[in-house]
Design an enzyme around this catalytic site. Sequence first.
Site, PDB file in Angstrom:
ATOM      1  N   ASN A 170     -13.163  14.969  -2.648  1.00 34.06           N
ATOM      2  CA  ASN A 170     -13.675  13.773  -2.008  1.00 34.06           C
ATOM      3  C   ASN A 170     -14.722  14.201  -0.984  1.00 34.06           C
ATOM      4  O   ASN A 170     -14.421  14.992  -0.094  1.00 34.06           O
ATOM      5  CB  ASN A 170     -12.519  13.058  -1.319  1.00 34.06           C
ATOM      6  CG  ASN A 170     -12.886  11.647  -1.002  1.00 34.06           C
ATOM      7  OD1 ASN A 170     -14.052  11.357  -0.722  1.00 34.06           O
ATOM      8  ND2 ASN A 170     -11.921  10.763  -1.055  1.00 34.06           N
ATOM      9  N   HIS A 304      -6.433   1.493  -0.757  1.00 31.70           N
ATOM     10  CA  HIS A 304      -5.914   1.682  -2.101  1.00 31.70           C
ATOM     11  C   HIS A 304      -4.715   0.770  -2.329  1.00 31.70           C
ATOM     12  O   HIS A 304      -4.058   0.356  -1.383  1.00 31.70           O
ATOM     13  CB  HIS A 304      -5.470   3.134  -2.298  1.00 31.70           C
ATOM     14  CG  HIS A 304      -6.602   4.099  -2.289  1.00 31.70           C
ATOM     15  ND1 HIS A 304      -7.748   3.899  -3.006  1.00 31.70           N
ATOM     16  CD2 HIS A 304      -6.751   5.282  -1.658  1.00 31.70           C
ATOM     17  CE1 HIS A 304      -8.561   4.927  -2.823  1.00 31.70           C
ATOM     18  NE2 HIS A 304      -7.990   5.783  -1.993  1.00 31.70           N
TER      19      HIS A 304
END
Lengths: 332, 257
Positions: A170, A304
């Site tokens: 990421n 998320h």
Amino acid sequence: YFEFYDGPLEYNSTKCLDLRREIMELKVLSLTKQTELFERWKNLQICKWEMNITEANFFKSTLSRCCNAPAFLFTTQKNTPLGTELKYEVDTSRIFHINNEVFRMFPKEMPYYRSQFKKCAVVGNGGILKNSQCGGEIDSADFVFRCNLPPISKRYVADVGVKTNIVTVNPSIITERFQKLEKWRKPFYDVLKVYENASVLLPAFYNTHNTDVSIRVRYVLDDFESKKAVYFFHPQYLINVSRYWLNQGVRAKRVTTGLILVTAALELCEEVHLFGFWGFPMNPSGIFITHHYYDNIKPRPGFHAMPSEIFNFIHMHTKGILRVHTDACNFL
Amino acid sequence: MTKENSPVGKRVWYDGEFLYYLTIDNETFSLFPKAIPFQLPLKRCSVVGNGGILKNSRCGKQIDQADFVMRCNLPPLSNAYSNDVGSKTQLVTANPSIIKKRFQNLLWSRKAFVDNVKVYNQSYIYMPAFSMKTGTEPSLRVYYTLTDVGAKQTVIFANPNFLREIGKFWKSKGIHGKRLSTGLFLVSAALGLCEEVTIYGFWPFSMDLHGRYISHHYYDNVLPDSGFHAMPEEFLQLWFLHKRGVLRMQLERCEDS
């Protein structure tokens, strides 16, 4: 349930058919239903898992129509020719002009083809992996995906294994922990080195912030004369995967890297095994677990939709499309 | 800059900016050597400027015979030039502007830079990191780059206080450029560090002593921006030093001996 445990039950036994039906009856995940889900999931563990070829093939053909990982998972010279005005996934009004320098970093074609690998393991970083002893089983897979540069040092190896074929990074990690690679680079290289022959996969074209740091990863590996491959998610693949899961009820700002990898694995592998995917604060027996297997740092809330993703995986497991591992492994 | 003369928390005033300073933090401090890393005094030093007068000079051997060779601005040292300029280097300066122009500030691939400085073997790379604001990051990045890959070169940073004092000194002698050339800074430093200084390639004119046209540098003929350095004034001062025997200026071709 271990007390009455005398070996796993056959997949097609009446008991197992019932247990599976019970799980499929839970259509929506709500807080009250969560304990119910845990209970039924726990009960299902006495059944052997088998792949349901019909269900799996049906699912895979849906994916090949929406997403087509064997052609579009990464940007390649074939799917992203020189001069392409590539649209970002999130910053939709922004484009990246594919210049020669970036084009040269792309592989000629996708390095993997449909159902290339027999058995794949996708390793999430959930605390459920702690003390799982699943390292051996993970390493026995033909292809192993890992998310977000997870630690695989000696102290974790029994639980998570070491084999890694693809590891995602990421870019926020690069920005925060490695100062965008504008200063020191060796610390980052040393981290990548741990994943021996793994390819590094980055969402370079997710948003405009990600591009420079992602490209820089290729340069860092060049600096150290590493032959490691660096791949970039094709933004259109990410858009298609998100859209697909949105239709399946995964409503989140962003699907997790884990879900993307699982989706890709379903097209690239015959059999997909999930480890470390359990987005709840407690394990199926109700005992609290850490957020990750290596720390307990919680994610940004509302970003998320882990429970919803896991709920989907449980259904897919029940249908025989993939296998979710939440128990300890007794791999010999 | 050393750990001794630049402790954490010290304000470092940039010598090329108007009222701008940086406070030394732990991170920057950790990049400094404990003290000046040379065995002082240095004995015989060659200071090599990059003037076109060095071309066909055959001074390479003589330059290399010194105990300590200083060069300016990462000059090319390939085999094609070694006859004229030598190949030995103990210290070479690097201007942040070069890092920016030739190596994209080391923000992308760093390999070209690492390969480029291999010709300087185990030398010190001396950078004016604290002269201009824009030079600091690229200079520190040179340190990170070379340390990361375990290169043989060692990066050291010029102390802006030293540069400022040198600038003032020469200004008082009548040098009026915006900024002294690296060459004059280096000669001044050498005079403080070495017992014997010989300078080569310092000749800022388009003809040599015999009236033959020469290129601007020994390796190219790219002229500098006008009005930045006061080369002829600098040369005059060096010439005075040569005449007084403070240093030796080599202008003729070197004899093979």
